[in-house]
Structures are given as C-alpha cells and as structure tokens.
Design a protein around this motif. Structure first.
Motif: not given
Length: 250
Positions: A131-139
C-alpha cells in the motif's frame, strides 16, 4: 456463616470502572489506528478524490462524527496516512542508512555490502507493505499537488542516502556526480517492481522477485563496483571531482 448462594469475593467478575475500556478495546488497535489503517488502504486504491470520509468510517465500523473526532478533515487524515507509512519505512531503513553512512569513507566491500543491504531492505519493505507504493503513486499522478508530502515524508530519508553517496564520492571511494538521480531511479524502479508483483500470477511473482533483485545488484555493481572484486570505485560518470549536488534537495 456465608450463605451457599453467595459468590466468594475472589470469584466475582471484575466490574469495569467508569470510562474503563473493554478488554477487546484495550488489547486491539485503537480507533485512531484502525481509521489510519483503513484510510491508507482506501487512499492507495482510489486516491483522495475517490475516497470519502463516509467510506472510511464504514470500513472502520464507526459513524462519520466519530471519525471527525480524530481527524477534522480529509486532508488531515490523508497527511496522517503518509506520516504513518513514512514512520514505518524510516524504522525499517534507518539502521541500514546508518550502516551506509559509516561505510561511505571506507569504500570497497564494506560500502558495497551496505549499499546492497539498503537497496534490498527497501525492496523487502515495499513488498511487505505494498500500500506504500500505491499511496505514493496516487499522489504522484498530480505532480504539482501535495509537494509538501514529498518534503515531509520522502525527501528526508532519501536525502540521507544522497548525503552518504556524496561523502563516498568526496572520499574517492565511489564515482557519483548525481546522487539525487541515482536514488530517485532506484526508488521508482522499486515501486515499479511492486506494481508488477500486484498484477502477476504466483509463478510470475517468484520470477519477478528474483530478476528484480538480480537487476539491483547488477545496477549497483555497474555504477559503483560493489561486488568486492573491482579495483576502482566503479564506473559511474565522472571521477568524483565534478559533484554537482552538494547537499540534499530541500
């Protein structure tokens, strides 16, 4: 004589005092932590625009007014989610960054081992917390929005790595003229790796894990000569005398 119907004092159930939480509440995660956990998952999956406070409250099992008690606005909750994943990332990587910093002036295999351990530790962390990756990718879908999140929760840790590479370059143990680009390239590659894992079958995931780690080692060896067998400080551009970034980006 005590009547037979009376319960001995030491066998009576303990009454909860005023305001005392139930055992499940004491032993389980706090409401705030449950909110952060569910919000992180939803923000990672949908982004802030696609996630409402009502969605998060429903996932937690509370009403929106209770959520507002902990986080008055969605922006505050969104920021807190980044703070939470950053704290976990720093806890996992700070010892490895410290090892790299100590090995910077020594060069050779100690530096190579520290670089490999840090890179692999970062990949391990992202694999365990995708989820760390996808949180940052969304940002990062909107480069101009949320730059403050980068400054608060990404650049400090990555800046520590950049400074260690600069110290190694200035000591002549590696050739590194653009540490910011190097760190950014590895970070983006690792996030891309986690994205590939999410779409892969079980067999494909095993191959992806093996091949990505092999690439990381080859990348570090090609750039810095980190396999312990190189005579010089690696084949990165320049000879270490033309460092163009003298401090971590602010």
């Amino acid at each position: 004589m005590r009547k037979s119907s009376e319960t001995p004092p030491d066998e009576r159930p303990v009454r909860r005092g005023p305001g005392r939480p139930r055992r499940a509440e004491r032993d389980g995660p706090s409401t705030r932590e449950r909110i952060l956990r569910e919000a992180t998952e939803l923000f990672a999956a949908r982004g802030p625009e696609g996630t409402s406070l009502r969605d998060i409250a429903a996932r937690v099992g509370i009403d929106v007014s209770s959520l507002h008690h902990h986080f008055p606005a969605k922006e505050a909750l969104y920021d807190a989610c980044f703070e939470r994943v950053h704290a976990a990332e720093r806890a996992a990587l700070a010892p490895l960054v410290a090892d790299l910093d100590r090995a910077a002036a020594a060069g050779g295999e100690p530096l190579g081992a520290a670089l490999r351990a840090l890179a692999e530790g970062f990949v391990d962390f992202l694999e365990e917390h995708p989820h760390t990756t996808f949180l940052w990718l969304r940002r990062w879908l909107d480069p101009t929005r949320g730059a403050g999140l980068d400054r608060a929760y990404a650049l400090p840790l990555y800046g520590d790595v950049e400074r260690a590479l600069l110290e190694a370059a200035q000591a002549g143990t590696v050739r590194e003229t653009t540490p910011h680009v190097t760190v950014r390239s590895l970070v983006w590659a690792a996030h891309g790796h986690v994205t590939a894992l999410a779409a892969a079958s079980p067999a494909e995931r095993e191959r992806e894990r093996y091949e990505f780690r092999l690439w990381v080692r080859r990348f570090l060896d090609a750039l810095y000569g980190t396999d312990g067998g190189a005579d010089g400080p690696g084949s990165g551009a320049g000879d270490g005398s033309d460092v163009i970034i003298h401090r971590a980006l602010e």
